[in-house]
Design a protein around this motif. Structure first.
Motif, mmCIF file in Angstrom:
data_model
loop_
_atom_site.group_PDB
_atom_site.id
_atom_site.type_symbol
_atom_site.label_atom_id
_atom_site.label_comp_id
_atom_site.label_asym_id
_atom_site.label_seq_id
_atom_site.Cartn_x
_atom_site.Cartn_y
_atom_site.Cartn_z
ATOM 1 N N PHE A 391 -10.098 6.287 -2.845
ATOM 2 C CA PHE A 391 -9.048 5.781 -3.279
ATOM 3 C C PHE A 391 -9.116 4.623 -4.352
ATOM 4 C CE2 PHE A 391 -5.353 2.494 -2.498
ATOM 5 C CZ PHE A 391 -4.240 3.280 -2.843
ATOM 6 N N GLN A 392 -8.983 4.814 -5.622
ATOM 7 C CA GLN A 392 -9.407 4.135 -6.610
ATOM 8 C C GLN A 392 -8.724 2.590 -6.591
ATOM 9 O OE1 GLN A 392 -11.815 4.988 -8.415
ATOM 10 N NE2 GLN A 392 -11.801 7.028 -7.413
ATOM 11 N N LEU A 393 -7.633 2.325 -6.210
ATOM 12 C CA LEU A 393 -6.949 1.129 -6.144
ATOM 13 C C LEU A 393 -7.245 0.165 -5.234
ATOM 14 C CD1 LEU A 393 -3.099 2.394 -6.725
ATOM 15 C CD2 LEU A 393 -4.684 1.640 -8.551
ATOM 16 N N LEU A 394 -8.099 0.480 -4.363
ATOM 17 C CA LEU A 394 -8.632 -0.331 -3.327
ATOM 18 C C LEU A 394 -10.070 -0.128 -3.089
ATOM 19 C CD1 LEU A 394 -7.504 -2.942 -1.988
ATOM 20 C CD2 LEU A 394 -6.879 -1.531 -0.015
ATOM 21 N N GLN A 399 -11.300 -5.010 -2.536
ATOM 22 C CA GLN A 399 -10.964 -5.698 -1.176
ATOM 23 C C GLN A 399 -11.738 -7.097 -1.016
ATOM 24 O OE1 GLN A 399 -12.154 -2.998 2.213
ATOM 25 N NE2 GLN A 399 -11.596 -1.181 0.976
ATOM 26 N N ILE A 400 -12.905 -7.217 -1.252
ATOM 27 C CA ILE A 400 -13.593 -8.330 -1.238
ATOM 28 C C ILE A 400 -13.161 -9.608 -2.135
ATOM 29 C CG2 ILE A 400 -15.753 -9.853 -1.439
ATOM 30 C CD1 ILE A 400 -17.334 -7.082 -0.706
ATOM 31 N N ASN A 401 -12.774 -9.087 -3.376
ATOM 32 C CA ASN A 401 -12.079 -10.053 -4.486
ATOM 33 C C ASN A 401 -10.703 -10.697 -4.075
ATOM 34 O OD1 ASN A 401 -14.364 -9.774 -6.207
ATOM 35 N ND2 ASN A 401 -13.545 -8.271 -7.513
ATOM 36 N N ILE A 402 -9.980 -9.723 -3.209
ATOM 37 C CA ILE A 402 -8.455 -10.171 -3.006
ATOM 38 C C ILE A 402 -8.501 -11.092 -1.909
ATOM 39 C CG2 ILE A 402 -6.307 -9.304 -1.858
ATOM 40 C CD1 ILE A 402 -6.589 -6.756 -3.649
ATOM 41 N N LEU A 403 -9.357 -10.769 -0.934
ATOM 42 C CA LEU A 403 -9.578 -11.568 0.401
ATOM 43 C C LEU A 403 -10.114 -12.854 -0.016
ATOM 44 C CD1 LEU A 403 -11.025 -8.742 3.135
ATOM 45 C CD2 LEU A 403 -8.641 -10.118 2.861
ATOM 46 N N THR A 424 0.511 -7.996 -1.769
ATOM 47 C CA THR A 424 0.022 -6.886 -2.599
ATOM 48 C C THR A 424 -1.246 -6.247 -1.861
ATOM 49 O OG1 THR A 424 0.246 -8.328 -4.521
ATOM 50 C CG2 THR A 424 -1.428 -6.604 -4.652
ATOM 51 N N LEU A 425 -2.200 -6.953 -1.335
ATOM 52 C CA LEU A 425 -3.179 -6.223 -0.399
ATOM 53 C C LEU A 425 -2.748 -5.363 0.557
ATOM 54 C CD1 LEU A 425 -6.138 -5.744 0.163
ATOM 55 C CD2 LEU A 425 -6.200 -7.941 1.541
ATOM 56 N N ILE A 426 -1.721 -5.802 1.250
ATOM 57 C CA ILE A 426 -1.098 -4.875 2.470
ATOM 58 C C ILE A 426 -0.467 -3.704 1.771
ATOM 59 C CG2 ILE A 426 1.029 -4.807 3.903
ATOM 60 C CD1 ILE A 426 0.535 -7.849 4.629
ATOM 61 N N SER A 427 0.347 -3.797 0.585
ATOM 62 C CA SER A 427 0.907 -2.612 -0.213
ATOM 63 C C SER A 427 -0.176 -1.710 -0.428
ATOM 64 C CB SER A 427 1.685 -3.249 -1.114
ATOM 65 O OG SER A 427 2.330 -2.307 -2.030
ATOM 66 N N LEU A 428 -1.123 -2.111 -0.846
ATOM 67 C CA LEU A 428 -2.387 -1.322 -1.404
ATOM 68 C C LEU A 428 -2.999 -0.569 -0.094
ATOM 69 C CD1 LEU A 428 -4.169 -3.346 -4.088
ATOM 70 C CD2 LEU A 428 -2.809 -1.314 -4.719
ATOM 71 N N ALA A 429 -3.295 -1.099 0.703
ATOM 72 C CA ALA A 429 -3.943 -0.810 2.110
ATOM 73 C C ALA A 429 -2.909 0.248 2.850
ATOM 74 C CB ALA A 429 -4.102 -2.035 3.068
ATOM 75 N N LEU A 430 -1.712 -0.097 2.622
ATOM 76 C CA LEU A 430 -0.779 0.877 3.324
ATOM 77 C C LEU A 430 -0.758 2.313 2.561
ATOM 78 C CD1 LEU A 430 2.313 -1.245 4.282
ATOM 79 C CD2 LEU A 430 0.620 -0.057 5.889
ATOM 80 N N GLU A 431 -0.724 2.186 1.173
ATOM 81 C CA GLU A 431 -0.748 3.057 0.488
ATOM 82 C C GLU A 431 -2.145 4.018 0.482
ATOM 83 O OE1 GLU A 431 -0.656 4.137 -4.627
ATOM 84 O OE2 GLU A 431 0.133 2.031 -3.817
ATOM 85 N N GLY A 432 -3.362 3.327 0.560
ATOM 86 C CA GLY A 432 -4.589 3.738 1.062
ATOM 87 C C GLY A 432 -4.533 4.860 2.437
ATOM 88 N N LEU A 433 -4.062 4.178 3.059
ATOM 89 C CA LEU A 433 -3.869 4.688 4.633
ATOM 90 C C LEU A 433 -3.216 5.982 4.306
ATOM 91 C CD1 LEU A 433 -3.217 1.927 7.325
ATOM 92 C CD2 LEU A 433 -4.806 3.806 7.361
ATOM 93 N N SER A 434 -2.131 6.024 3.720
ATOM 94 C CA SER A 434 -1.347 7.629 3.443
ATOM 95 C C SER A 434 -2.139 8.318 2.406
ATOM 96 C CB SER A 434 -0.130 7.049 2.807
ATOM 97 O OG SER A 434 0.675 8.425 2.326
#
Length: 931
Positions: A391-394, A399-403, A424-434
């Protein structure tokens, strides 16, 4: 191929196609192995009280009528003490998935259906599990699943018996009164029990009150009824009492948070399960420790435009997704967020420092990111490295940079920026989960489509080869052996590819199934050559005409799943069909009967969905009409001079007429008794179950002459159908059966169009006579039309009285003659039998058509199979996982329905043959007839 082997193979293939949709779209979203995440700052509340008013609609709670609000105490909370909004639920809007979303923070997968939404199909974490202690009171259908899934022995449940969940009870509010009384008694006992007193005074305590009375009254009396609204008032009073009692018990320490919500809403006709706004919009009111006070606003906009109607436009409305309530509860009492939660903490509900909100949001982001990382690792381990696409967006670096950046913002007290970055991180993580959850979807979809196309092609080749005179090709044994080795090698390669990727065993089935199917197709390459040769010499205009007509027919069937009125258009076209053929000149009476009955049946799809406007009088009319018809037939039978009618045959007919009369009486008696809140009479229950049990047995006692057996089947099935009816749908099988009788006559007349001079008298035809195989004729184009009629009538039988593809079409009142105590499996089984009855009537008529037109049941059955498979393939491409939850649920349910149709038609063919050809002699030796 032997017909029995073919049917078994067909059933297995279609079961695989049906199961595939669940692997592609409905696998469990849960992953395990995450680390619990907790907000590091002290929480605002020591304890949380969760009130879940089962089946409570947002509009009914918030609206104002002539007498004011239904819930004055809760209205006061909204205006002076707490925050409020609408919680948006997901499909299916049922009790178990709703509670899982509320308490565990994720939306349950469809595997819960197999457990009746009572047991845990998969283990999951919840707010209750993370608490120090949880005490819960309420329904035995809901509470045990959270206690069973908890680690340790800290979730306590107090349930009433299942028998109390009675839709026919005099007063369903007693279910809620029971909960309130037991909570009061529990805290009264805690005052004198030091151990219990110490436990309830601990931190991280949850009290859960499940209130089922509103849902029960909604099912029994509808949400607009006085009973439903009175129950809301009782719940409002009960909540007021519980809050006062708890504040007194804890000495007004200001450390108790309260949340009121609902698992789902309810339609105006008293059902739920689908995605109508009345089912998905539920109330959410929060107050107490850590919760924001009311926020006044000048203006606010929401698409549903309810604010003005509720007169709440001045108080800020805070809407959430249902899964967001779990992290809200966890944040308020300081427990770790549930491990599998996908909820996003609704910060506007919190009355705390900006630091606390930022830390809570950071915890929420890390908790969801943990799931993403586990999911990515699992997928990476089971995919060849050169085939894996991350998943390219995350990426790991992202991940490390955002945290790091979010933590830096918190240290710099830039809390607003930190919260924004965490979202923003939550949104990307949920998109990645999907993304990872649906990673194999395209691959599996292609495999299933290959199997589908291969199977349909094989059935078409089988029809051409064995039931027409279009080809006379034979197999080349050398080529066949070569093909066998070639396809075997392809199968081995596929299996090896799946093995090195450690794919689930179901993947082997989906990917290997096309191999033998396409082998069977390619093996008939000589037949394919013959068909191609014929098509080349066939006039192009006619070929295009037949193709367009076939495509149009399939599209009409597909459209009928979305728009019931399509069936009306089709039936009107059927009504005019004899007028453009020579049938009108041949048999005017038969043609007129067909036309009138088609037009009469065409009215049903235009009527409201069954159950929304109950009318027992129409059930009575249907009962009287069937009695009138059977009396007329009995009189004709007795006056017949040409044949002797045995007394036992007359006895069976009279018994069936008595059963119809009793069913009509029981329906009226039961609904009258329930209306007066006197419960379900036991004698009515006994008659109903006895009638149901005998409905498939009694027809086997009647003679196997065409009309006597068909009438006997109609009378036997009408009795339970009347018992399961609440309105105009009781007339539906009657009109449908009339049309089926007309269809049999029309098909007899249509034989002459192809020069078949034999016109057998239907009155003397007998289902049980062995038909000489030499009398079976070859298929011609008109038989495709016959098969299409059958499929169309099957679809009409299903959707004629309502879109039962939608769970919310089910009216609980339809099963009240059998039981009123909540039991989802028995209720579901009765609903299925009600749906099946019109199917059986159509299938028995189709059996008669096959005998009348001198066709083997196998030949027409194969054409039916091709048509239904083409529909299924069409719906497979329409399945989607985007858009509204209603659209997603509808697209998947349509595919499942048409696949069940196909499987069911195979089984129904056998049932129809049994019902029409077999006879049991109670007064003598059992006769065995050939089928």
């Amino acid at each position: 191929m032997n017909m029995l082997i073919f049917i078994i193979a067909g059933l297995l293939v279609h079961c695989v196609f049906l199961a595939s949709i669940f692997d592609i779209y409905f696998t469990s979203p849960l992953v395990h192995g995450m680390t619990p995440q907790r907000t590091p700052l002290p929480p605002p509340a020591k304890r949380l009280v969760l009130f879940v008013a089962d089946g409570l609609r947002a509009d009914t709670l918030y609206e104002l009528d002539d007498n004011g609000t239904q819930a004055p105490y809760l209205r006061n909370i909204i205006e002076y003490k707490g925050s409020w909004g609408v919680s948006h639920t997901h499909v299916p809007t049922e009790s178990r998935p709703g509670h899982v979303a509320l308490i565990a923070g994720f939306y349950e997968d469809v595997s819960a259906v197999a457990k009746g939404w009572k047991e845990n199909p998969v283990e999951f974490d919840s707010v209750f599990n993370e608490s120090k202690y949880t005490w819960s009171w309420g329904s035995p259908d809901i509470l045990p699943m959270f206690a069973k899934g908890a680690s340790g022995d800290h979730v306590y449940t107090y349930c009433y018996t299942a028998e109390k969940e009675d839709f026919g009870a005099e007063d369903a509010t007693k279910l809620d009164t029971w909960v309130f009384d037991h909570v009061k008694n529990f805290f009264q006992a805690a005052r004198s029990n030091q151990t219990l007193f110490s436990k309830v005074n601990e931190e991280k305590v949850v009290l859960f009150l499940h209130l089922l009375g509103i849902d029960t009254n909604g099912h029994a009396h509808r949400p607009n009824s006085r009973e439903y609204k009175d129950n809301i008032r009782k719940v409002d009073e009960g909540i007021n009492d519980i809050v006062s009692m708890l504040e007194d018990f804890y000495g007004n320490d200001g450390k108790t948070a309260f949340i009121l919500t609902s698992d789902h809403g309810m339609t105006d006709w008293g059902s739920h399960g689908a995605g109508h706004p009345s089912e998905t919009l539920t109330p959410l009111i929060a107050w107490g420790a850590g919760v924001n006070y009311p926020q006044k606003v000048i203006s606010q906009f929401f698409e549903d435009k309810f604010l003005k109607e509720w007169k709440l436009e001045k108080w800020k409305r805070l809407d959430v997704n249902q899964a967001d309530i779990a992290p809200l509860m966890a944040s308020l009492i300081g427990v770790p967020f549930p491990l599998n939660s996908v909820g996003i903490l609704p910060l506007d509900y919190l009355n705390n420092s900006a630091h606390f909100k930022a830390e809570s949001m950071f915890t929420n982001a890390v908790q969801i990111l943990e799931q993403f990382k586990i999911k990515m690792t699992q997928k990476k381990e089971t995919t060849l490295s050169f085939l894996f696409t991350a998943f390219q967006l995350l990426s790991d670096t992202e991940q490390i940079n955002i945290l790091r950046k979010a933590r830096s913002y918190i240290h710099q007290e830039k809390y607003h920026e930190a919260v924004s970055l965490c979202k923003t991180l939550i949104s990307l993580a949920l998109e990645g989960l999907s993304y990872y959850h649906t990673y194999d979807r395209l691959f599996l979809g292609i495999s299933v489509v290959m199997g589908f196309v291969g199977w349909t092609s094989y059935v078409i080749l089988l029809i051409v080869k064995t039931h027409t005179s279009l080809t006379r090709s034979t197999h080349d044994k050398a080529s066949t052996v070569l093909l066998l080795y070639g396809f075997a090698a392809i199968g081995v390669l596929i299996a090896f590819f799946l093995l090195i990727q450690t794919c689930p065993w179901t993947y082997y089935i989906y990917c290997l199934l096309p191999v033998p199917v396409w082998y069977a197709v390619v093996k008939e390459f000589r037949v394919i050559q013959d068909i191609a040769s014929l098509l080349l010499v066939f006039p192009l205009g006619q070929s295009i005409g037949f193709l367009v007509a076939g495509a149009l027919g399939i599209e009409i069937l597909v459209f009928s799943f979305f728009y019931r009125s399509t069936l009306t258009v089709g039936l009107i076209a059927f009504a005019g069909w004899p007028l453009i053929t020579r049938l009108w000149a041949q048999a005017k009476v038969t043609t007129l009967s067909w036309t009138l009955l088609c037009l009469l049946l065409a009215m049903f799809p235009l009527m409201p969905v069954v159950g929304r406007q109950p009318n027992i009088s129409l059930v009575t009319v249907a009962g009287l009409m069937i009695l009138l018809i059977s009396s007329f037939f009995l009189a004709c039978l007795c006056k017949s001079k040409n044949k002797y009618v045995p007394k036992k045959d007359l006895t069976i007919l009279l018994f069936q007429m008595l059963s119809i009369a009793l069913s009509t009486y029981v329906v009226n008696s039961t609904h009258s008794s329930l209306h007066h809140k006197q419960g379900l009479p036991v004698i009515n229950q006994i008659i109903s179950w006895t009638t149901l049990a005998s409905s498939l047995f009694v027809p086997l006692l009647s003679p196997t002459f065409f009309f006597q057996r068909l009438l006997s089947i109609l009378l036997s099935l009408m009795s339970p159908y009347l018992l399961l009816s609440t309105g105009y749908e009781a007339l539906f099988p009657l009109v449908l059966s009339g049309l089926m009788f007309a269809w049999i006559y029309v098909e007899k007349e249509a034989l002459q169009h192809y020069g078949d001079s034999l016109k057998p008298k239907l009155a003397v035809l007998n289902f049980s006579y062995t038909t000489d195989i030499t009398q079976f004729r070859q298929l011609h184009l008109d038989d495709i039309r016959r098969s299409f009629f059958f499929i169309f009538f099957i679809v009409t039988a299903f959707f004629g009285t309502g879109n039962i593809a939608s769970v919310n079409s089910f009216d609980p009142a339809s099963i009240y003659c059998f039981l009123t105590v909540f039991n989802p499996f028995i209720m579901g089984s009765l609903l299925v039998w009600k749906i099946v009855i019109p199917f059986v009537l159509v299938s028995c008529a189709f059996e008669a058509v096959q005998v009348t037109t001198q066709l083997s049941s196998k030949s027409l059955f194969l054409i039916v199979l091709v048509i239904s498979d083409l529909m299924a393939l069409h719906f497979f491409f329409l399945v989607k996982d985007y858009g509204s939850w209603l659209d997603i649920g509808t697209s998947i349910s349509h595919y499942v329905l048409v696949m069940v149709f196909t499987i069911f038609i195979m089984l129904l063919s056998g049932l129809a043959q049994l019902l029409t050809t077999k006879r049991i002699e109670l007064w003598g030796r059992t006769k065995r007839h050939s089928m």
